[in-house]
Motif scaffolding. Structure first.
Motif, PDB file in Angstrom:
ATOM      1  N   GLU A  77      15.169   5.704  -0.445  1.00 50.44           N
ATOM      2  CA  GLU A  77      15.325   6.136   0.941  1.00 50.44           C
ATOM      3  C   GLU A  77      14.510   5.230   1.866  1.00 50.44           C
ATOM      4  O   GLU A  77      13.696   4.428   1.425  1.00 50.44           O
ATOM      5  CB  GLU A  77      14.857   7.592   1.104  1.00 50.44           C
ATOM      6  CG  GLU A  77      15.565   8.601   0.207  1.00 50.44           C
ATOM      7  CD  GLU A  77      15.008  10.000   0.361  1.00 50.44           C
ATOM      8  OE1 GLU A  77      14.419  10.299   1.425  1.00 50.44           O
ATOM      9  OE2 GLU A  77      15.146  10.805  -0.586  1.00 50.44           O
ATOM     10  N   LYS A  78      14.744   5.386   3.163  1.00 50.16           N
ATOM     11  CA  LYS A  78      13.983   4.706   4.226  1.00 50.16           C
ATOM     12  C   LYS A  78      13.953   3.191   4.008  1.00 50.16           C
ATOM     13  O   LYS A  78      12.892   2.596   3.793  1.00 50.16           O
ATOM     14  CB  LYS A  78      12.558   5.269   4.310  1.00 50.16           C
ATOM     15  CG  LYS A  78      12.511   6.739   4.680  1.00 50.16           C
ATOM     16  CD  LYS A  78      11.078   7.238   4.825  1.00 50.16           C
ATOM     17  CE  LYS A  78      11.043   8.716   5.215  1.00 50.16           C
ATOM     18  NZ  LYS A  78       9.655   9.220   5.336  1.00 50.16           N
ATOM     19  N   PHE A  79      15.104   2.582   4.110  1.00 49.70           N
ATOM     20  CA  PHE A  79      15.214   1.149   3.866  1.00 49.70           C
ATOM     21  C   PHE A  79      14.602   0.349   5.020  1.00 49.70           C
ATOM     22  O   PHE A  79      14.825   0.646   6.198  1.00 49.70           O
ATOM     23  CB  PHE A  79      16.672   0.757   3.682  1.00 49.70           C
ATOM     24  CG  PHE A  79      17.274   1.268   2.397  1.00 49.70           C
ATOM     25  CD1 PHE A  79      17.267   0.490   1.255  1.00 49.70           C
ATOM     26  CD2 PHE A  79      17.806   2.544   2.332  1.00 49.70           C
ATOM     27  CE1 PHE A  79      17.797   0.968   0.065  1.00 49.70           C
ATOM     28  CE2 PHE A  79      18.346   3.029   1.148  1.00 49.70           C
ATOM     29  CZ  PHE A  79      18.337   2.242   0.013  1.00 49.70           C
ATOM     30  N   SER A  80      13.848  -0.675   4.661  1.00 50.41           N
ATOM     31  CA  SER A  80      13.243  -1.563   5.646  1.00 50.41           C
ATOM     32  C   SER A  80      14.321  -2.360   6.380  1.00 50.41           C
ATOM     33  O   SER A  80      15.250  -2.880   5.753  1.00 50.41           O
ATOM     34  CB  SER A  80      12.269  -2.524   4.953  1.00 50.41           C
ATOM     35  OG  SER A  80      11.904  -3.586   5.803  1.00 50.41           O
ATOM     36  N   LYS A  81      14.208  -2.442   7.694  1.00 55.72           N
ATOM     37  CA  LYS A  81      15.167  -3.233   8.461  1.00 55.72           C
ATOM     38  C   LYS A  81      15.013  -4.723   8.179  1.00 55.72           C
ATOM     39  O   LYS A  81      15.976  -5.479   8.275  1.00 55.72           O
ATOM     40  CB  LYS A  81      14.985  -2.956   9.952  1.00 55.72           C
ATOM     41  CG  LYS A  81      15.339  -1.531  10.364  1.00 55.72           C
ATOM     42  CD  LYS A  81      15.165  -1.340  11.849  1.00 55.72           C
ATOM     43  CE  LYS A  81      15.531   0.095  12.268  1.00 55.72           C
ATOM     44  NZ  LYS A  81      15.337   0.299  13.733  1.00 55.72           N
ATOM     45  N   GLU A  82      13.794  -5.138   7.855  1.00 57.65           N
ATOM     46  CA  GLU A  82      13.544  -6.557   7.629  1.00 57.65           C
ATOM     47  C   GLU A  82      14.035  -7.029   6.255  1.00 57.65           C
ATOM     48  O   GLU A  82      14.678  -8.067   6.131  1.00 57.65           O
ATOM     49  CB  GLU A  82      12.052  -6.878   7.771  1.00 57.65           C
ATOM     50  CG  GLU A  82      11.504  -6.731   9.179  1.00 57.65           C
ATOM     51  CD  GLU A  82      11.284  -5.285   9.584  1.00 57.65           C
ATOM     52  OE1 GLU A  82      11.221  -4.422   8.673  1.00 57.65           O
ATOM     53  OE2 GLU A  82      11.188  -5.020  10.794  1.00 57.65           O
ATOM     54  N   ALA A  91       0.863  -1.178   0.000  1.00 57.78           N
ATOM     55  CA  ALA A  91       0.000   0.000   0.000  1.00 57.78           C
ATOM     56  C   ALA A  91       0.895   1.221   0.000  1.00 57.78           C
ATOM     57  O   ALA A  91       1.897   1.268   0.730  1.00 57.78           O
ATOM     58  CB  ALA A  91      -0.904  -0.003   1.227  1.00 57.78           C
ATOM     59  N   ALA A  92       0.553   2.211  -0.824  1.00 58.24           N
ATOM     60  CA  ALA A  92       1.445   3.348  -0.977  1.00 58.24           C
ATOM     61  C   ALA A  92       0.684   4.626  -1.264  1.00 58.24           C
ATOM     62  O   ALA A  92      -0.401   4.610  -1.856  1.00 58.24           O
ATOM     63  CB  ALA A  92       2.442   3.084  -2.109  1.00 58.24           C
ATOM     64  N   PHE A 151      14.574  -3.232   1.694  1.00 55.83           N
ATOM     65  CA  PHE A 151      13.928  -2.641   0.521  1.00 55.83           C
ATOM     66  C   PHE A 151      13.571  -1.194   0.831  1.00 55.83           C
ATOM     67  O   PHE A 151      13.083  -0.882   1.914  1.00 55.83           O
ATOM     68  CB  PHE A 151      12.667  -3.428   0.159  1.00 55.83           C
ATOM     69  CG  PHE A 151      12.064  -3.027  -1.158  1.00 55.83           C
ATOM     70  CD1 PHE A 151      12.456  -3.656  -2.326  1.00 55.83           C
ATOM     71  CD2 PHE A 151      11.111  -2.020  -1.238  1.00 55.83           C
ATOM     72  CE1 PHE A 151      11.910  -3.291  -3.553  1.00 55.83           C
ATOM     73  CE2 PHE A 151      10.559  -1.644  -2.445  1.00 55.83           C
ATOM     74  CZ  PHE A 151      10.966  -2.291  -3.609  1.00 55.83           C
ATOM     75  N   PRO A 152      13.796  -0.266  -0.118  1.00 62.95           N
ATOM     76  CA  PRO A 152      13.470   1.140   0.138  1.00 62.95           C
ATOM     77  C   PRO A 152      11.968   1.372   0.204  1.00 62.95           C
ATOM     78  O   PRO A 152      11.222   0.949  -0.674  1.00 62.95           O
ATOM     79  CB  PRO A 152      14.100   1.859  -1.054  1.00 62.95           C
ATOM     80  CG  PRO A 152      14.138   0.829  -2.144  1.00 62.95           C
ATOM     81  CD  PRO A 152      14.393  -0.468  -1.451  1.00 62.95           C
ATOM     82  N   GLN A 153      11.544   2.095   1.241  1.00 67.19           N
ATOM     83  CA  GLN A 153      10.119   2.378   1.405  1.00 67.19           C
ATOM     84  C   GLN A 153       9.723   3.734   0.846  1.00 67.19           C
ATOM     85  O   GLN A 153       8.555   4.112   0.890  1.00 67.19           O
ATOM     86  CB  GLN A 153       9.762   2.276   2.883  1.00 67.19           C
ATOM     87  CG  GLN A 153       9.995   0.882   3.449  1.00 67.19           C
ATOM     88  CD  GLN A 153       9.757   0.801   4.940  1.00 67.19           C
ATOM     89  OE1 GLN A 153       8.685   0.415   5.412  1.00 67.19           O
ATOM     90  NE2 GLN A 153      10.764   1.175   5.711  1.00 67.19           N
ATOM     91  N   PHE A 195       5.708   3.900   0.627  1.00 67.17           N
ATOM     92  CA  PHE A 195       5.016   2.683   1.058  1.00 67.17           C
ATOM     93  C   PHE A 195       4.685   2.758   2.542  1.00 67.17           C
ATOM     94  O   PHE A 195       5.514   3.128   3.372  1.00 67.17           O
ATOM     95  CB  PHE A 195       5.882   1.449   0.798  1.00 67.17           C
ATOM     96  CG  PHE A 195       6.047   1.120  -0.656  1.00 67.17           C
ATOM     97  CD1 PHE A 195       5.040   0.470  -1.346  1.00 67.17           C
ATOM     98  CD2 PHE A 195       7.212   1.467  -1.339  1.00 67.17           C
ATOM     99  CE1 PHE A 195       5.182   0.169  -2.690  1.00 67.17           C
ATOM    100  CE2 PHE A 195       7.359   1.173  -2.676  1.00 67.17           C
ATOM    101  CZ  PHE A 195       6.344   0.521  -3.359  1.00 67.17           C
ATOM    102  N   SER A 196       3.449   2.399   2.879  1.00 65.73           N
ATOM    103  CA  SER A 196       3.034   2.290   4.278  1.00 65.73           C
ATOM    104  C   SER A 196       2.938   0.828   4.704  1.00 65.73           C
ATOM    105  O   SER A 196       3.087   0.507   5.879  1.00 65.73           O
ATOM    106  CB  SER A 196       1.693   2.985   4.496  1.00 65.73           C
ATOM    107  OG  SER A 196       0.709   2.469   3.605  1.00 65.73           O
ATOM    108  N   GLU A 197       2.674  -0.044   3.759  1.00 62.40           N
ATOM    109  CA  GLU A 197       2.676  -1.491   3.991  1.00 62.40           C
ATOM    110  C   GLU A 197       3.422  -2.129   2.821  1.00 62.40           C
ATOM    111  O   GLU A 197       3.291  -1.676   1.683  1.00 62.40           O
ATOM    112  CB  GLU A 197       1.247  -2.057   4.063  1.00 62.40           C
ATOM    113  CG  GLU A 197       0.407  -1.472   5.184  1.00 62.40           C
ATOM    114  CD  GLU A 197      -1.020  -2.006   5.150  1.00 62.40           C
ATOM    115  OE1 GLU A 197      -1.229  -3.082   4.539  1.00 62.40           O
ATOM    116  OE2 GLU A 197      -1.910  -1.350   5.705  1.00 62.40           O
TER     117      GLU A 197
END
Length: 251
Positions: free
Chosen positions: A196-201, A49-50, A204-206, A223-225
């Protein structure tokens, strides 16, 4: 109290040290290219979701979207207004494009070949589907290059690839994560992408920003989800005509 605030800012600035690089020696161009090649194609699908903001010319559009992407050319977008009203559904399995436009009563259902022209009619981003998916799946394609070089820049390192007419600049942060890529032809920048804002899991950039200066087009996807590399039912990339919708065949 102003001097106390000033002192606090000085202390805070001293604590905010630039990110230290993870390398002991500056990586060579060959090492960076090899790293890119190994990582290429790491993300094959995306379900998220974005919030999407699109600027084309002097027009600005924003929407909330549910996105499904799968290499090399399958995509689906369910587009909602800020109030949650569905305004458009678009799906392509790489061969057939189907679109439900829910802005009139009754709605309109379009179907036809998944050509660049047909997809551009609804997406308004002047990129081939395979190229758009590569950028959104964190895999900007490399140009055919003859020369390569590495430059140290503030906060990271830049890899430059070039041939007679084209140049590509890839920017890495201190942890050697790819955070940007710019494409030039005959000295003019025609495409850039920022991550930017790479997921820790998943790493992947959010937040993804794409700009095409010559076409005066910019798109920002936040991306929010997000789920990556999950199996997606291929039936999701086809739409069924809603009851009572007006049908229009695409050329």
């Amino acid at each position: 109290m102003r001097w106390l605030n000033f002192l606090f800012l000085i202390v805070l600035a001293g604590c905010m040290q630039p990110q230290k690089p993870v390398w002991d020696e500056v990586p060579t161009a060959e090492q960076l290219i090899g790293q890119i090649s190994v990582a290429s194609g790491s993300f094959s699908s995306l379900d998220g979701a974005a919030s999407v903001a699109l600027t084309t010319g002097d027009k600005f559009f924003s929407s909330e979207q549910f996105l499904l992407l799968q290499r090399p050319d399958r995509l689906r977008a369910d587009v909602l207004t800020g109030f949650g009203q569905l305004v458009l559904q678009m799906a392509s399995d790489g061969d057939l494009l189907s679109v439900f436009l829910n802005t009139t009563v009754p709605g309109k259902f379009f179907y036809g070949p998944a050509s660049y022209e047909n997809i551009f009619r609804f997406v308004r981003v002047p990129l081939m589907t395979t190229d758009l998916l590569s950028l959104l799946l964190y895999d900007p394609p490399l140009i055919d290059y003859q020369d390569s070089s590495v430059e140290l820049v503030a906060g990271g390192i830049r890899l430059v690839l070039a041939n007679d007419d084209d140049r590509q600049e890839l920017l890495f942060n201190g942890r050697l994560q790819l955070i940007g890529c710019d494409y030039y032809r005959l000295g003019d920048e025609y495409l850039s992408v920022e991550y930017e804002k790479f997921s820790k899991e998943s790493s992947f950039p959010q937040l993804i920003k794409i700009a095409m200066p010559l076409e005066k087009t910019r798109i920002k996807v936040t991306f929010s989800e997000l789920q990556v590399n999950e199996r997606i039912d291929l039936a999701q990339f086809q739409l069924h005509r809603p009851d009572n919708a007006i049908i229009e065949r695409l050329p």
